[in-house]
Motif scaffolding. Structure first.
Motif, PDB file in Angstrom:
ATOM      1  N   GLN A  98     -18.852 -16.896   3.953  1.00 42.89           N
ATOM      2  CA  GLN A  98     -18.884 -15.321   3.705  1.00 42.89           C
ATOM      3  C   GLN A  98     -19.815 -14.565   4.279  1.00 42.89           C
ATOM      4  N   PRO A 100     -23.073 -13.340   6.303  1.00 46.76           N
ATOM      5  CA  PRO A 100     -23.540 -12.823   7.848  1.00 46.76           C
ATOM      6  C   PRO A 100     -24.603 -13.571   8.270  1.00 46.76           C
ATOM      7  N   ASP A 126     -13.651  -6.771   5.110  1.00 40.48           N
ATOM      8  CA  ASP A 126     -12.753  -6.444   6.041  1.00 40.48           C
ATOM      9  C   ASP A 126     -11.353  -6.458   5.363  1.00 40.48           C
ATOM     10  N   ALA A 129     -10.108  -9.173   2.388  1.00 44.02           N
ATOM     11  CA  ALA A 129     -11.044  -9.030   1.268  1.00 44.02           C
ATOM     12  C   ALA A 129      -9.809  -8.649   0.055  1.00 44.02           C
ATOM     13  N   PRO A 204     -21.554  -7.168   6.630  1.00 47.23           N
ATOM     14  CA  PRO A 204     -20.263  -7.307   6.680  1.00 47.23           C
ATOM     15  C   PRO A 204     -20.008  -8.941   5.986  1.00 47.23           C
ATOM     16  N   ARG A 206     -17.038 -11.677   4.944  1.00 51.67           N
ATOM     17  CA  ARG A 206     -15.385 -12.295   5.266  1.00 51.67           C
ATOM     18  C   ARG A 206     -15.084 -13.194   4.237  1.00 51.67           C
ATOM     19  N   TYR A 207     -13.655 -13.231   3.959  1.00 46.31           N
ATOM     20  CA  TYR A 207     -12.940 -14.002   2.979  1.00 46.31           C
ATOM     21  C   TYR A 207     -12.053 -14.890   3.744  1.00 46.31           C
ATOM     22  N   PHE A 208     -12.446 -16.055   3.747  1.00 43.58           N
ATOM     23  CA  PHE A 208     -11.457 -17.293   4.410  1.00 43.58           C
ATOM     24  C   PHE A 208     -10.164 -17.511   3.377  1.00 43.58           C
ATOM     25  N   GLU A 212      -8.059 -21.728   6.170  1.00 43.54           N
ATOM     26  CA  GLU A 212      -9.155 -21.506   7.236  1.00 43.54           C
ATOM     27  C   GLU A 212     -10.474 -22.460   6.772  1.00 43.54           C
TER      28      GLU A 212
END
Length: 252
Positions: A98, A100, A126, A129, A204, A206-208, A212
């Motif tokens: 998650q 960066p 993003d 989230a 940033p 990111r949630y997967f 994924e």
């Protein structure tokens, strides 16, 4: 090849992270040397893979804890090892992909210019989230800023940040808390009490999704109960420290 730093390292606590940890380590190594992992009693097969990566790359070190002790306990183990090796700062990041990795050099550079500070990531979310998580962290952020008399903590929960090793290790070694999910917010509050100024930088996140490879160990009721108890004891500590915090605030 990236030259190894003798002062700053990337520290990744890891517990059953799934396949994302391999990519996380590779990405971190693209941007920094060295990268250390503390495997917190993982049972998902990741310790063997990580140790194989370390055997092939001298820029990676893996510390394996026999039992799961919690994120804060894993970070403390890494802090002690880092201090013993002469490192002064660690950048912590999660093992699930998650956080960066491309931001690592910037965060390290700001830390090198301001060694007495903590450099805190302020998450840029993003569209993926979870809204409950995004809104819920605002409560913790408000309490953390109250408890520090608004010293400027941009986000109390985001674990992508650079800590000075000595004051954090000293704080954690003196008390029994900050060993599990409560580590991140309590660390910034107690460091602020100790006079470690926060510097906030956007990062940033990111949630997967599960399909994924995303893995989450967050449990809404369990972890919010833990945060509630944490803020209760921090408010008590804040009241006891209030005169000194006011004096510091007035002096600028």
């Amino acid at each position: 090849m990236i030259k190894a730093s003798t002062t700053h390292l990337v520290l990744i606590p890891s517990y059953n992270p799934g396949p994302k940890v391999d990519e996380t380590v590779r990405e971190a190594r693209r941007y920094w040397n060295p990268v250390w992992l503390v495997v917190d009693g993982s049972t998902d097969g990741s310790p063997a893979r990580l140790q194989a990566m370390a055997a092939a790359d001298p820029g990676i070190r893996v510390i394996v804890l026999p039992e799961n002790q919690g994120k804060g306990a894993a970070v403390l183990e890494g802090l002690r090892a880092a201090a013993a090796a002469g490192f002064t700062h660690v950048l912590t990041m999660d093992s699930d992909g998650q956080h960066p990795a491309p931001c690592i050099p910037e965060f390290m550079a700001v830390s090198a210019r301001n060694p007495g500070c903590m450099v805190l990531g302020k998450p840029v979310f993003d569209a993926a989230a979870p809204a409950l998580r995004v809104k819920g962290r605002e409560v913790s952020n408000w309490w953390a800023n109250l408890e520090t008399l608004w010293m400027g903590i941009g986000d109390s929960l985001f674990g992508f940040r650079v800590y000075p090793v000595a004051p954090l290790e000293r704080i954690m070694s003196r008390q029994r808390w900050m060993r599990r999910f409560d580590f991140d917010p309590e660390a910034v509050v107690r460091l602020a009490w100790a006079g470690v100024r926060p510097i906030n930088l956007p990062a940033p996140v990111r949630y997967f999704r599960a399909d994924e490879g995303g893995v989450s160990h967050f449990r809404y009721f369990r972890d919010n109960k833990l945060l509630t108890w944490m803020h209760t004891r921090l408010v008590i500590g804040f009241i006891l420290r209030l005169p000194g915090l006011v004096v510091r605030k007035l002096r600028g």
